[in-house]
Design a protein around this motif. Structure first.
Motif, PDB file in Angstrom:
ATOM      1  N   THR A 134      21.497 -56.098  32.291  1.00 32.67           N
ATOM      2  CA  THR A 134      20.628 -55.190  33.030  1.00 32.67           C
ATOM      3  C   THR A 134      19.334 -55.882  33.439  1.00 32.67           C
ATOM      4  N   PHE A 135      18.713 -56.619  32.523  1.00 33.05           N
ATOM      5  CA  PHE A 135      17.471 -57.306  32.864  1.00 33.05           C
ATOM      6  C   PHE A 135      17.711 -58.454  33.845  1.00 33.05           C
ATOM      7  N   SER A 136      18.882 -59.073  33.771  1.00 38.62           N
ATOM      8  CA  SER A 136      19.232 -60.084  34.765  1.00 38.62           C
ATOM      9  C   SER A 136      19.348 -59.443  36.148  1.00 38.62           C
TER      10      SER A 136
ATOM     11  N   PHE B 277      18.416 -50.224  42.402  1.00 36.70           N
ATOM     12  CA  PHE B 277      18.647 -50.854  41.102  1.00 36.70           C
ATOM     13  C   PHE B 277      19.206 -49.848  40.096  1.00 36.70           C
ATOM     14  N   ALA B 278      18.601 -48.683  40.015  1.00 36.07           N
ATOM     15  CA  ALA B 278      18.883 -47.727  38.943  1.00 36.07           C
ATOM     16  C   ALA B 278      20.325 -47.221  38.930  1.00 36.07           C
TER      17      ALA B 278
ATOM     18  N   ILE C   8      20.608 -51.830  48.523  1.00 33.31           N
ATOM     19  CA  ILE C   8      21.866 -51.901  47.777  1.00 33.31           C
ATOM     20  C   ILE C   8      22.666 -53.119  48.227  1.00 33.31           C
ATOM     21  N   LYS C   9      22.778 -53.325  49.533  1.00 39.12           N
ATOM     22  CA  LYS C   9      23.514 -54.485  50.055  1.00 39.12           C
ATOM     23  C   LYS C   9      22.851 -55.786  49.635  1.00 39.12           C
ATOM     24  N   ASP C  10      21.526 -55.839  49.737  1.00 44.27           N
ATOM     25  CA  ASP C  10      20.801 -57.056  49.336  1.00 44.27           C
ATOM     26  C   ASP C  10      21.041 -57.369  47.856  1.00 44.27           C
TER      27      ASP C  10
ATOM     28  N   HIS D  77      22.614 -60.690  45.998  1.00 42.33           N
ATOM     29  CA  HIS D  77      21.896 -61.429  44.941  1.00 42.33           C
ATOM     30  C   HIS D  77      22.718 -61.510  43.678  1.00 42.33           C
ATOM     31  N   ALA D  78      23.516 -60.479  43.404  1.00 44.02           N
ATOM     32  CA  ALA D  78      24.323 -60.458  42.180  1.00 44.02           C
ATOM     33  C   ALA D  78      25.470 -61.465  42.278  1.00 44.02           C
TER      34      ALA D  78
END
Length: 172
Positions: free
Chosen positions: A31-33, A82-83, A164-166, A170-171
Motif C-alpha cells: 500500500t505504501f509503495s 489511490f484510495a 486512475i490511468k496514470d 506507474h504501478a
C-alpha cells in the motif's frame, strides 16, 4: 498553491500482532509503495509531523489500538484514485475484518497552504469537526467536497479517471 490534507482513522478490532488484524499490517508495504507512486501524492507523515494523537472517538478503556494516516496531495481526485484502486482499494474493501464499523467519519480532507504541514492534532480536530458539523470548507469528504476557495464542488470525473490511468501506468 494550496494542497489537500487527508487524514484516515480507524479503531482496530485487536492489537497489532493479533492474527485477526495481521492482514492489514501485511498489506502496508504494498500500500505504501502504491502511495509513493500515485499521481498527485506529495508527502505523508512518517512520525515527524508532530505527536501522534487519537480523536475523541478512541476510548482507552474500551479500545485496544487505532490506525491513522495523514498525507498531502495536489487534489482530491488523486486521493480518490489511490484510495479505491490497487492494494489500498483491496484492503479498503476488507477493512471490516480489521477495524470496527465507525460511528464517526473514517476520513477527512481539507485545504492547507503550500507552506503549511498539518499535524495529528489538527487532523483530529478536522475529523471531529466533520463528525459534529458535516461537510464544509473546514472539513469535507468525497461526497461533498469544497475547492480551495471554500466553494462546494464535485469531483472532476475526467481528472479522476486520468489519475486512475496514470497510477496504473506507474504501478507497471
Amino acid at each position: 498553491m494550496s494542497r489537500i490534507a487527508f487524514f484516515t482513522y480507524g479503531i482496530l478490532r485487536e492489537a497489532k500482532g493479533h492474527e485477526q488484524v495481521q492482514g492489514i499490517f501485511d498489506r502496508f508495504e504494498a500500500t505504501f509503495s502504491q502511495l509513493e507512486k500515485s499521481e498527485g501524492f506529495i508527502d505523508r507523515d512518517r512520525g515527524e509531523w508532530g505527536d501522534r494523537l487519537s480523536p475523541r472517538f478512541f476510548d482507552r478503556d474500551k479500545h485496544v489500538a487505532d490506525l491513522l494516516t495523514l498525507s498531502l496531495w495536489t487534489d482530491l481526485e488523486s486521493v480518490s484514485a489511490f484510495a479505491y484502486r490497487g492494494p489500498h482499494g483491496e484492503a479498503f474493501k476488507r477493512r471490516r475484518e480489521w477495524v470496527l464499523k465507525p460511528e464517526w467519519p473514517s476520513y477527512v480532507a481539507w485545504w492547507v497552504d503550500a507552506d503549511h504541514t498539518p499535524d495529528c492534532e489538527e487532523a483530529c480536530q478536522r475529523l471531529e469537526y466533520l463528525h459534529d458539523h458535516g461537510p464544509s470548507d473546514q472539513a469535507f469528504n468525497f461526497k461533498q467536497p469544497f475547492d480551495e476557495n471554500g466553494q462546494a464542488v464535485e469531483l472532476d470525473r475526467i481528472r479522476l479517471h486520468q489519475r486512475i490511468k496514470d497510477n496504473e501506468v506507474h504501478a507497471g
